[in-house]
Design an enzyme around this catalytic site. Structure first.
Site, PDB file in Angstrom:
ATOM      1  N   ARG A 178       0.876  -1.179   0.000  1.00 51.99           N
ATOM      2  CA  ARG A 178       0.000   0.000   0.000  1.00 51.99           C
ATOM      3  C   ARG A 178       0.904   1.216   0.000  1.00 51.99           C
ATOM      4  O   ARG A 178       1.836   1.291   0.800  1.00 51.99           O
ATOM      5  CB  ARG A 178      -0.869  -0.016   1.262  1.00 51.99           C
ATOM      6  CG  ARG A 178      -1.891   1.088   1.292  1.00 51.99           C
ATOM      7  CD  ARG A 178      -2.548   1.222   2.656  1.00 51.99           C
ATOM      8  NE  ARG A 178      -1.892   2.243   3.446  1.00 51.99           N
ATOM      9  CZ  ARG A 178      -2.417   2.785   4.556  1.00 51.99           C
ATOM     10  NH1 ARG A 178      -3.584   2.365   5.013  1.00 51.99           N
ATOM     11  NH2 ARG A 178      -1.769   3.710   5.216  1.00 51.99           N
TER      12      ARG A 178
ATOM     13  N   GLU B 290      -3.987  -7.309   5.690  1.00 53.23           N
ATOM     14  CA  GLU B 290      -3.099  -6.176   5.967  1.00 53.23           C
ATOM     15  C   GLU B 290      -2.075  -6.567   7.032  1.00 53.23           C
ATOM     16  O   GLU B 290      -2.424  -7.206   8.026  1.00 53.23           O
ATOM     17  CB  GLU B 290      -3.929  -4.974   6.466  1.00 53.23           C
ATOM     18  CG  GLU B 290      -3.100  -3.732   6.744  1.00 53.23           C
ATOM     19  CD  GLU B 290      -3.956  -2.540   7.164  1.00 53.23           C
ATOM     20  OE1 GLU B 290      -5.152  -2.725   7.447  1.00 53.23           O
ATOM     21  OE2 GLU B 290      -3.409  -1.423   7.212  1.00 53.23           O
TER      22      GLU B 290
ATOM     23  N   TYR C 155      -2.332  12.355   7.216  1.00 52.24           N
ATOM     24  CA  TYR C 155      -2.500  11.099   7.944  1.00 52.24           C
ATOM     25  C   TYR C 155      -1.939   9.927   7.136  1.00 52.24           C
ATOM     26  O   TYR C 155      -2.062   9.874   5.921  1.00 52.24           O
ATOM     27  CB  TYR C 155      -3.997  10.873   8.195  1.00 52.24           C
ATOM     28  CG  TYR C 155      -4.273   9.624   8.990  1.00 52.24           C
ATOM     29  CD1 TYR C 155      -3.983   9.580  10.346  1.00 52.24           C
ATOM     30  CD2 TYR C 155      -4.801   8.499   8.386  1.00 52.24           C
ATOM     31  CE1 TYR C 155      -4.207   8.441  11.086  1.00 52.24           C
ATOM     32  CE2 TYR C 155      -5.045   7.347   9.120  1.00 52.24           C
ATOM     33  CZ  TYR C 155      -4.743   7.331  10.466  1.00 52.24           C
ATOM     34  OH  TYR C 155      -4.972   6.190  11.193  1.00 52.24           O
TER      35      TYR C 155
ATOM     36  N   TRP D 289     -11.839  11.443   7.660  1.00 51.11           N
ATOM     37  CA  TRP D 289     -10.451  11.022   7.450  1.00 51.11           C
ATOM     38  C   TRP D 289     -10.433   9.540   7.290  1.00 51.11           C
ATOM     39  O   TRP D 289     -11.389   8.872   7.602  1.00 51.11           O
ATOM     40  CB  TRP D 289      -9.559  11.462   8.598  1.00 51.11           C
ATOM     41  CG  TRP D 289      -9.859  10.742   9.857  1.00 51.11           C
ATOM     42  CD1 TRP D 289     -10.712  11.125  10.840  1.00 51.11           C
ATOM     43  CD2 TRP D 289      -9.343   9.489  10.237  1.00 51.11           C
ATOM     44  NE1 TRP D 289     -10.754  10.188  11.808  1.00 51.11           N
ATOM     45  CE2 TRP D 289      -9.920   9.150  11.465  1.00 51.11           C
ATOM     46  CE3 TRP D 289      -8.437   8.578   9.641  1.00 51.11           C
ATOM     47  CZ2 TRP D 289      -9.651   7.967  12.132  1.00 51.11           C
ATOM     48  CZ3 TRP D 289      -8.175   7.404  10.305  1.00 51.11           C
ATOM     49  CH2 TRP D 289      -8.763   7.117  11.550  1.00 51.11           C
TER      50      TRP D 289
ATOM     51  N   ARG E 264     -13.292  -5.354   4.336  1.00 54.89           N
ATOM     52  CA  ARG E 264     -12.130  -5.182   5.214  1.00 54.89           C
ATOM     53  C   ARG E 264     -12.441  -5.299   6.695  1.00 54.89           C
ATOM     54  O   ARG E 264     -11.659  -4.862   7.545  1.00 54.89           O
ATOM     55  CB  ARG E 264     -11.491  -3.814   4.933  1.00 54.89           C
ATOM     56  CG  ARG E 264     -10.667  -3.875   3.692  1.00 54.89           C
ATOM     57  CD  ARG E 264      -9.842  -2.680   3.422  1.00 54.89           C
ATOM     58  NE  ARG E 264      -9.233  -1.982   4.524  1.00 54.89           N
ATOM     59  CZ  ARG E 264      -8.194  -2.432   5.226  1.00 54.89           C
ATOM     60  NH1 ARG E 264      -7.673  -3.608   4.966  1.00 54.89           N
ATOM     61  NH2 ARG E 264      -7.691  -1.694   6.196  1.00 54.89           N
TER      62      ARG E 264
ATOM     63  N   GLU F 140     -13.158  -1.251   7.325  1.00 55.92           N
ATOM     64  CA  GLU F 140     -12.430  -1.341   8.600  1.00 55.92           C
ATOM     65  C   GLU F 140     -13.196  -0.705   9.754  1.00 55.92           C
ATOM     66  O   GLU F 140     -12.934  -1.040  10.913  1.00 55.92           O
ATOM     67  CB  GLU F 140     -11.025  -0.740   8.477  1.00 55.92           C
ATOM     68  CG  GLU F 140     -11.004   0.742   8.181  1.00 55.92           C
ATOM     69  CD  GLU F 140      -9.593   1.291   8.006  1.00 55.92           C
ATOM     70  OE1 GLU F 140      -8.812   0.677   7.270  1.00 55.92           O
ATOM     71  OE2 GLU F 140      -9.292   2.334   8.603  1.00 55.92           O
TER      72      GLU F 140
ATOM     73  N   ASP G 213      -5.029   3.858   0.097  1.00 53.16           N
ATOM     74  CA  ASP G 213      -6.120   4.114   1.046  1.00 53.16           C
ATOM     75  C   ASP G 213      -6.515   5.586   0.975  1.00 53.16           C
ATOM     76  O   ASP G 213      -5.671   6.472   1.191  1.00 53.16           O
ATOM     77  CB  ASP G 213      -5.608   3.763   2.460  1.00 53.16           C
ATOM     78  CG  ASP G 213      -6.716   3.725   3.498  1.00 53.16           C
ATOM     79  OD1 ASP G 213      -7.825   4.204   3.203  1.00 53.16           O
ATOM     80  OD2 ASP G 213      -6.462   3.214   4.602  1.00 53.16           O
TER      81      ASP G 213
ATOM     82  N   HIS H  85      -8.846   6.875   2.970  1.00 52.42           N
ATOM     83  CA  HIS H  85      -9.285   7.263   4.319  1.00 52.42           C
ATOM     84  C   HIS H  85     -10.613   8.023   4.312  1.00 52.42           C
ATOM     85  O   HIS H  85     -10.768   9.009   5.033  1.00 52.42           O
ATOM     86  CB  HIS H  85      -8.200   8.079   5.025  1.00 52.42           C
ATOM     87  CG  HIS H  85      -7.008   7.257   5.382  1.00 52.42           C
ATOM     88  ND1 HIS H  85      -7.067   6.218   6.292  1.00 52.42           N
ATOM     89  CD2 HIS H  85      -5.734   7.274   4.939  1.00 52.42           C
ATOM     90  CE1 HIS H  85      -5.875   5.662   6.400  1.00 52.42           C
ATOM     91  NE2 HIS H  85      -5.056   6.267   5.580  1.00 52.42           N
TER      92      HIS H  85
ATOM     93  N   GLU I 216      -8.934   1.875  -1.377  1.00 55.09           N
ATOM     94  CA  GLU I 216      -9.609   1.605  -0.096  1.00 55.09           C
ATOM     95  C   GLU I 216     -10.345   2.829   0.433  1.00 55.09           C
ATOM     96  O   GLU I 216      -9.847   3.946   0.309  1.00 55.09           O
ATOM     97  CB  GLU I 216      -8.528   1.172   0.904  1.00 55.09           C
ATOM     98  CG  GLU I 216      -9.025   0.978   2.314  1.00 55.09           C
ATOM     99  CD  GLU I 216      -7.870   0.587   3.247  1.00 55.09           C
ATOM    100  OE1 GLU I 216      -6.855   0.038   2.750  1.00 55.09           O
ATOM    101  OE2 GLU I 216      -7.997   0.830   4.453  1.00 55.09           O
TER     102      GLU I 216
HETATM  103  C1  CS2 Z   1      -5.728   2.505   8.161  1.00 61.97           C
HETATM  104  C2  CS2 Z   1      -5.584   2.420   9.643  1.00 61.97           C
HETATM  105  O1  CS2 Z   1      -4.634   0.440   8.100  1.00 61.97           O
HETATM  106  C3  CS2 Z   1      -5.458   1.155   7.542  1.00 61.97           C
HETATM  107  O2  CS2 Z   1      -6.022   0.863   6.519  1.00 61.97           O
HETATM  108  O3  CS2 Z   1      -6.905   3.015   7.687  1.00 61.97           O
HETATM  109  O4  CS2 Z   1      -4.334   2.958   9.941  1.00 61.97           O
HETATM  110  C4  CS2 Z   1      -6.637   3.152  10.458  1.00 61.97           C
HETATM  111  O5  CS2 Z   1      -6.626   4.510  10.158  1.00 61.97           O
HETATM  112  C5  CS2 Z   1      -6.407   2.914  11.913  1.00 61.97           C
HETATM  113  O6  CS2 Z   1      -6.385   1.556  12.164  1.00 61.97           O
HETATM  114  C6  CS2 Z   1      -7.461   3.617  12.749  1.00 61.97           C
HETATM  115  O7  CS2 Z   1      -7.458   3.139  14.055  1.00 61.97           O
HETATM  116 MG    MG Z   2      -7.624   2.007   5.965  1.00 63.32          MG
END
Ligand code: CS2
Ligand code: MG
Length: 402
Positions: free
Chosen positions: A147, A339, A159, A402, A283, A262, A210, A212, A236
């Protein structure tokens, strides 16, 4: 067999983890992860104050009945705190069951569908050149899927980008920091990033990205379309998913595969996404989706629609969740990818485990149960420290996703 004792252990070797330990009258114990990044103590209280009193004395083999009891019996269903607490109990029960039957948990979930699991790692850089260096570093470690996130010209500290050498960590100790976000430079930058990576590294690596949740559906559609020449494994969290139908628009505009989930807690968060085939990868994680009992049902439902799994595996999910995810991914038919954001040496010392990484693939190990333990005396040396995920604001100060 009966559950005779339950303890919630909070430790912060370098970040916070909440773990549930269930002990039985036969001396076997099981572990479940209950970590909810930035809201850890709420799950600890939910377990201590409301769940543990109800499960003492129960038969730990009754994973289905105990799951339904905690989900239906509360009257208040779903939500990340509830589902993380249920997951902690559920995973600890599967761990006990495996140990009692002297077999790895994957054998209880269907047995081996594969020998090892394809994983993806995170490469980041403050700009394209540094991102390329980090991709090369991860490729040299053996990863087949990477990624990639890079800094965006004009935006400080976005981020997901490591601030110094080594891997990045999503949460920061203290109160939440705030960062500026602008979609326009991001949308211009990401296709250029992936063009450079493909030119440099060729066609062989699987590449992921990603978003976000920061784009609108039409912005995500544009990005997906512009990334098509670079053959992504997935894009993602292109847009927030509370309104599942948003993904229809993205799907209609791009063939870039889409991954999401997630932050989901139950099948109902993904139901429309899956049955309409608006996504390619789900995910959801063991810890945030009610444990192995519920995630197995979600994977089986997704399999009907050719949606594969790609479980969340960031560092805020403890080694107990990583072990559970690897047993789960070994057993299910429609595993896609896992992941892998390796934990630090301090975390690995607190949670000794049997899972391993080699040449781009992970293996859960063959120890009975989950094959992960918790060193309680070491854990006690690392007390909880308040930590939060950062907040993002647009350049005019408006809060953004985010
Ligand atoms: C991210 C994570 O791994 C990912 O795909 O989106 O870092 C996520 O932001 C964190 O797990 C949030 O707790
Ligand atoms: Mg993520």
């Amino acid at each position: 067999m009966k559950i005779v004792n339950a303890t919630v252990i909070i430790t912060s070797p370098d970040r916070n983890f909440v773990t549930l330990k269930l002990e039985t009258d036969e001396g076997i114990y099981g572990l479940g992860d209950a970590t909810l990044n930035g809201r850890e103590l709420a799950v600890a209280s939910y377990l201590n104050d409301h769940v543990i009193p109800c499960i003492l004395g129960r038969d730990p083999f009754q994973t289905e009945d105990i799951w339904q009891y905690l989900y239906r019996g509360a009257y208040w269903r779903r939500g990340p705190v509830t589902m993380a607490a249920i997951a902690a109990v559920d995973v600890a029960l599967w761990d006990i069951k495996g140990k009692a039957l002297n077999t790895p948990v994957y054998n209880l979930l269907g047995g081996k569908s594969r020998e090892s699991l394809l994983v993806y790692c995170h490469a980041t850089g403050k700009d394209i050149e540094h991102a390329l260096e980090d991709v090369a570093r991860h490729r040299d470690l053996g990863y087949k899927a990477i990624r990639v996130q890079s800094g965006i010209p004009g935006l400080e500290n976005p981020y997901g980008i490591a601030k110094g050498p080594g891997n990045y960590e999503p949460a920061e100790r203290g109160l939440p920091s705030e960062h500026a976000w602008a979609t326009e430079p991001y949308l211009r930058h990401v296709p250029a990033l992936f063009a450079r990576i493909r030119t440099h590294f060729g066609e062989d690596l699987h590449l992921l990205h990603d978003c976000h949740h920061r784009l609108t559906p039409i912005e995500a559609s544009r990005l997906g379309k512009e990334l098509e020449p670079f053959d992504l494994f997935w894009l993602e969290d292109p847009t927030p998913a509370e309104h599942q139908e948003s993904f229809k628009l993205i799907r209609e505009h791009t063939t870039t595969p889409i991954a999401v989930g997630e932050v989901f807690n139950t099948i109902w968060d993904a139901h429309d996404l899956i049955r309409n085939q608006w996504i390619d990868y789900i995910r959801m994680s063991v810890v945030h989706s009610g444990g192995l009992t519920h995630l197995k049902k979600i994977a089986d439902f997704a399999a009907l629609y050719q949606v594969r799994t790609g479980c969340h595996g960031a560092t805020d999910l403890s080694p107990v969740t990583m072990a559970a995810a690897l047993h789960f991914g070994t057993a299910i038919h429609n595993f896609g990818i896992q992941e892998h954001m390796p934990h630090t040496a301090e975390t690995d010392a607190v949670f000794p485990h049997h899972y391993s990484f080699k040449d781009g693939f992970m293996h859960p190990g063959n120890a009975p149960g989950l094959g992960v333990d918790l060193d309680e005396s070491l854990a006690a040396k690392h007390p909880y420290q308040r930590a939060y995920l950062p907040i993002n604001r647009k350049l005019d100060g408006t809060l953004t996703d985010w």
